[in-house]
Design a protein around this motif. Structure first.
Motif, PDB file in Angstrom:
ATOM      1  N   LEU A 286      91.514  36.168  40.835  1.00 48.62           N
ATOM      2  CA  LEU A 286      91.378  34.831  41.438  1.00 48.62           C
ATOM      3  C   LEU A 286      91.236  33.721  40.408  1.00 48.62           C
ATOM      4  O   LEU A 286      91.677  32.593  40.631  1.00 48.62           O
ATOM      5  N   LEU A 287      90.604  34.032  39.264  1.00 49.57           N
ATOM      6  CA  LEU A 287      90.334  32.973  38.283  1.00 49.57           C
ATOM      7  C   LEU A 287      91.145  33.142  37.001  1.00 49.57           C
ATOM      8  O   LEU A 287      91.121  32.273  36.128  1.00 49.57           O
ATOM      9  N   GLY A 288      91.845  34.281  36.874  1.00 47.26           N
ATOM     10  CA  GLY A 288      92.733  34.465  35.733  1.00 47.26           C
ATOM     11  C   GLY A 288      92.032  34.838  34.438  1.00 47.26           C
ATOM     12  O   GLY A 288      92.627  34.765  33.364  1.00 47.26           O
ATOM     13  N   HIS A 289      90.771  35.213  34.501  1.00 47.28           N
ATOM     14  CA  HIS A 289      90.073  35.698  33.289  1.00 47.28           C
ATOM     15  C   HIS A 289      89.074  36.779  33.676  1.00 47.28           C
ATOM     16  O   HIS A 289      88.697  36.886  34.846  1.00 47.28           O
ATOM     17  N   GLU A 290      88.640  37.545  32.676  1.00 45.04           N
ATOM     18  CA  GLU A 290      87.635  38.583  32.942  1.00 45.04           C
ATOM     19  C   GLU A 290      86.296  37.939  33.309  1.00 45.04           C
ATOM     20  O   GLU A 290      86.010  36.810  32.878  1.00 45.04           O
ATOM     21  N   ALA A 291      85.490  38.663  34.070  1.00 38.61           N
ATOM     22  CA  ALA A 291      84.148  38.163  34.395  1.00 38.61           C
ATOM     23  C   ALA A 291      83.298  38.114  33.130  1.00 38.61           C
ATOM     24  O   ALA A 291      83.404  39.006  32.283  1.00 38.61           O
ATOM     25  N   THR A 292      82.456  37.105  32.998  1.00 38.05           N
ATOM     26  CA  THR A 292      81.587  37.025  31.819  1.00 38.05           C
ATOM     27  C   THR A 292      80.434  38.029  31.970  1.00 38.05           C
ATOM     28  O   THR A 292      80.040  38.353  33.097  1.00 38.05           O
ATOM     29  N   PRO A 293      79.878  38.479  30.834  1.00 34.25           N
ATOM     30  CA  PRO A 293      78.726  39.396  30.923  1.00 34.25           C
ATOM     31  C   PRO A 293      77.565  38.777  31.697  1.00 34.25           C
ATOM     32  O   PRO A 293      76.840  39.494  32.390  1.00 34.25           O
ATOM     33  N   GLU A 294      77.398  37.464  31.611  1.00 33.30           N
ATOM     34  CA  GLU A 294      76.286  36.808  32.341  1.00 33.30           C
ATOM     35  C   GLU A 294      76.415  37.042  33.843  1.00 33.30           C
ATOM     36  O   GLU A 294      75.424  37.179  34.550  1.00 33.30           O
ATOM     37  N   LYS A 295      77.652  37.056  34.323  1.00 29.95           N
ATOM     38  CA  LYS A 295      77.862  37.262  35.767  1.00 29.95           C
ATOM     39  C   LYS A 295      77.851  38.753  36.106  1.00 29.95           C
ATOM     40  O   LYS A 295      77.301  39.163  37.119  1.00 29.95           O
ATOM     41  N   LEU A 296      78.486  39.545  35.228  1.00 29.91           N
ATOM     42  CA  LEU A 296      78.690  40.958  35.581  1.00 29.91           C
ATOM     43  C   LEU A 296      77.447  41.824  35.367  1.00 29.91           C
ATOM     44  O   LEU A 296      77.139  42.677  36.204  1.00 29.91           O
ATOM     45  N   ASN A 297      76.723  41.572  34.274  1.00 32.00           N
ATOM     46  CA  ASN A 297      75.649  42.513  33.929  1.00 32.00           C
ATOM     47  C   ASN A 297      74.552  42.639  34.997  1.00 32.00           C
ATOM     48  O   ASN A 297      74.128  43.758  35.297  1.00 32.00           O
TER      49      ASN A 297
ATOM     50  N   GLN B 272      96.413  42.622  40.522  1.00 36.13           N
ATOM     51  CA  GLN B 272      95.963  41.463  39.755  1.00 36.13           C
ATOM     52  C   GLN B 272      97.107  40.722  39.073  1.00 36.13           C
ATOM     53  O   GLN B 272      96.946  39.601  38.623  1.00 36.13           O
ATOM     54  N   ASN B 273      98.271  41.370  38.976  1.00 35.97           N
ATOM     55  CA  ASN B 273      99.410  40.685  38.353  1.00 35.97           C
ATOM     56  C   ASN B 273     100.249  39.924  39.371  1.00 35.97           C
ATOM     57  O   ASN B 273     101.194  39.248  39.006  1.00 35.97           O
ATOM     58  N   GLN B 274      99.891  40.078  40.655  1.00 37.45           N
ATOM     59  CA  GLN B 274     100.685  39.390  41.679  1.00 37.45           C
ATOM     60  C   GLN B 274     100.061  38.045  42.018  1.00 37.45           C
ATOM     61  O   GLN B 274      98.844  37.893  41.968  1.00 37.45           O
ATOM     62  N   PRO B 275     100.911  37.044  42.382  1.00 35.11           N
ATOM     63  CA  PRO B 275     100.338  35.744  42.740  1.00 35.11           C
ATOM     64  C   PRO B 275      99.538  35.819  44.043  1.00 35.11           C
ATOM     65  O   PRO B 275      99.882  36.593  44.935  1.00 35.11           O
ATOM     66  N   VAL B 276      98.453  35.040  44.119  1.00 37.83           N
ATOM     67  CA  VAL B 276      97.642  35.013  45.328  1.00 37.83           C
ATOM     68  C   VAL B 276      98.155  33.872  46.211  1.00 37.83           C
ATOM     69  O   VAL B 276      98.263  32.738  45.728  1.00 37.83           O
ATOM     70  N   PRO B 277      98.456  34.131  47.488  1.00 36.42           N
ATOM     71  CA  PRO B 277      98.860  33.026  48.360  1.00 36.42           C
ATOM     72  C   PRO B 277      97.782  31.932  48.351  1.00 36.42           C
ATOM     73  O   PRO B 277      96.593  32.248  48.456  1.00 36.42           O
ATOM     74  N   PRO B 278      98.177  30.628  48.184  1.00 40.79           N
ATOM     75  CA  PRO B 278      97.189  29.564  47.971  1.00 40.79           C
ATOM     76  C   PRO B 278      96.090  29.488  49.028  1.00 40.79           C
ATOM     77  O   PRO B 278      94.914  29.331  48.692  1.00 40.79           O
ATOM     78  N   GLU B 279      96.453  29.645  50.334  1.00 41.41           N
ATOM     79  CA  GLU B 279      95.422  29.499  51.380  1.00 41.41           C
ATOM     80  C   GLU B 279      94.415  30.641  51.300  1.00 41.41           C
ATOM     81  O   GLU B 279      93.217  30.456  51.531  1.00 41.41           O
ATOM     82  N   LEU B 280      94.911  31.813  50.885  1.00 41.96           N
ATOM     83  CA  LEU B 280      94.040  32.977  50.761  1.00 41.96           C
ATOM     84  C   LEU B 280      93.130  32.803  49.548  1.00 41.96           C
ATOM     85  O   LEU B 280      91.951  33.131  49.568  1.00 41.96           O
ATOM     86  N   LYS B 281      93.703  32.202  48.499  1.00 44.78           N
ATOM     87  CA  LYS B 281      92.960  32.072  47.243  1.00 44.78           C
ATOM     88  C   LYS B 281      91.657  31.291  47.472  1.00 44.78           C
ATOM     89  O   LYS B 281      90.597  31.699  46.998  1.00 44.78           O
ATOM     90  N   GLU B 282      91.729  30.208  48.223  1.00 47.81           N
ATOM     91  CA  GLU B 282      90.534  29.390  48.434  1.00 47.81           C
ATOM     92  C   GLU B 282      89.472  30.191  49.179  1.00 47.81           C
ATOM     93  O   GLU B 282      88.286  30.135  48.844  1.00 47.81           O
ATOM     94  N   ARG B 283      89.914  30.946  50.204  1.00 44.48           N
ATOM     95  CA  ARG B 283      88.969  31.740  50.999  1.00 44.48           C
ATOM     96  C   ARG B 283      88.307  32.830  50.135  1.00 44.48           C
ATOM     97  O   ARG B 283      87.099  33.033  50.166  1.00 44.48           O
ATOM     98  N   LEU B 284      89.135  33.480  49.306  1.00 44.79           N
ATOM     99  CA  LEU B 284      88.593  34.554  48.469  1.00 44.79           C
ATOM    100  C   LEU B 284      87.690  34.009  47.364  1.00 44.79           C
ATOM    101  O   LEU B 284      86.687  34.624  46.999  1.00 44.79           O
ATOM    102  N   LYS B 285      88.043  32.831  46.866  1.00 45.12           N
ATOM    103  CA  LYS B 285      87.200  32.231  45.810  1.00 45.12           C
ATOM    104  C   LYS B 285      85.818  31.893  46.358  1.00 45.12           C
ATOM    105  O   LYS B 285      84.799  32.049  45.673  1.00 45.12           O
TER     106      LYS B 285
END
Ligand SMILES: N[C@@H](CCC(=O)N[C@@H](CS)C(=O)NCC(=O)O)C(=O)O
Length: 243
Positions: free
Chosen positions: A124-135, A222-235
């Motif tokens: 959804l955000l195009g980068h790995e989760a930071t350790p601050e969020k994941l740990n 993760q390599n496929q594009p996210v449909p825009p309307e879905l992206k907002e809901r998932l974010k």
């Protein structure tokens, strides 16, 4: 054609428990696919089956219901599946129910949190989760797995006794979610690791792998594009997990 229809998306862990249970017990059903990432749960037809708009859902003749654990209990009783799945004995059944009650606020949310932060952040955000969020999520999940092993499993073969029950099914499908995004769930947990092998064997490896084939390919998504309307809901959903 069976009277029973199951509404499923096998990306979803509770759907997999119901699917595996029905298949393992040769319960005939019609498979109705509700593709969550395409918003299938929002269709008018599905809303009539489950107004909560969640999968899994079940239709048996005119009767409809949601909630996977209640569905498993319904199917076990309706189809009189072998006793070990949901024992008739009061105290043996209570052991199964005890895990089903506990997992709603432990295994399920904690495994899902790791899955979303580790697996969905790149999508959804195009980068790995930071350790601050994941740990913190990993710590919480790891503590839950320790409780699962030391308090529920102990030295038994399965979570609620010496044979597989719906408690084991409900547990394994949740645990496979972080596993699918690369978390070594069983590291330092030899008893839990051996339990997983027994669960897979009891279900049958072919059925277990078939039910998990979609989620185990989630990283490719993760390599496929996210449909825009879905992206907002998932974010918005992802944000809830990272608060
Ligand atoms: N407590 C429910 C949870 C069902 C659930 O959360 N399903 C998710 C998929 S894992 C869903 O349908 N989400 C769709 C949405 O929230 O829009 C159960 O065990 O069946």
């Amino acid at each position: 054609m069976s009277d029973l229809t199951l509404f499923l998306d096998l990306l979803s862990q509770p759907c997999r428990s119901v699917y595996i249970f029905a298949k393992a017990n040769n319960i005939p059903f019609n498979y109705y696919e509700v593709l969550l990432f395409k918003g299938g749960q929002m269709s008018d037809d599905f809303g009539k089956v489950n107004p909560l708009r969640k999968v899994p859902a079940l239709k048996d003749g005119d009767f409809t219901m949601g909630e996977s654990t209640a569905m498993l209990q319904y199917l076990a009783q309706k189809y009189k599946t072998p006793d070990h799945w949901y024992p008739a004995d009061l105290q043996k059944r209570a052991r199964v129910d005890e895990y089903l009650a506990w997992q709603h606020t432990n295994t399920r949310p904690h495994a899902a949190r790791v899955f979303w932060i580790k697996g969905m952040t790149p999508y959804l955000l195009g980068h790995e989760a930071t350790p601050e969020k994941l740990n913190p999520a990993l710590c919480e999940f790891n503590a839950t797995m320790t409780t699962l092993q030391d308090t529920f499993l102990q030295n038994k073969q399965f979570l609620a006794g010496e044979e597989i029950s719906i408690a084991d099914l409900v547990a394994i499908v949740e645990i496979m979610q972080p596993s699918a995004v690369g978390v070594d769930v069983f590291e330092d947990k030899p008893k839990l690791s051996a339990w997983k092998e027994r669960v897979v064997e009891a279900i049958g490896a072919d059925l277990f792998n078939e039910a998990h084939a979609t989620i185990l390919k989630v990283k490719e998504m993760q390599n496929q594009p996210v449909p825009p309307e879905l992206k907002e809901r998932l974010k918005a959903r992802l944000e809830l997990f990272t608060r």
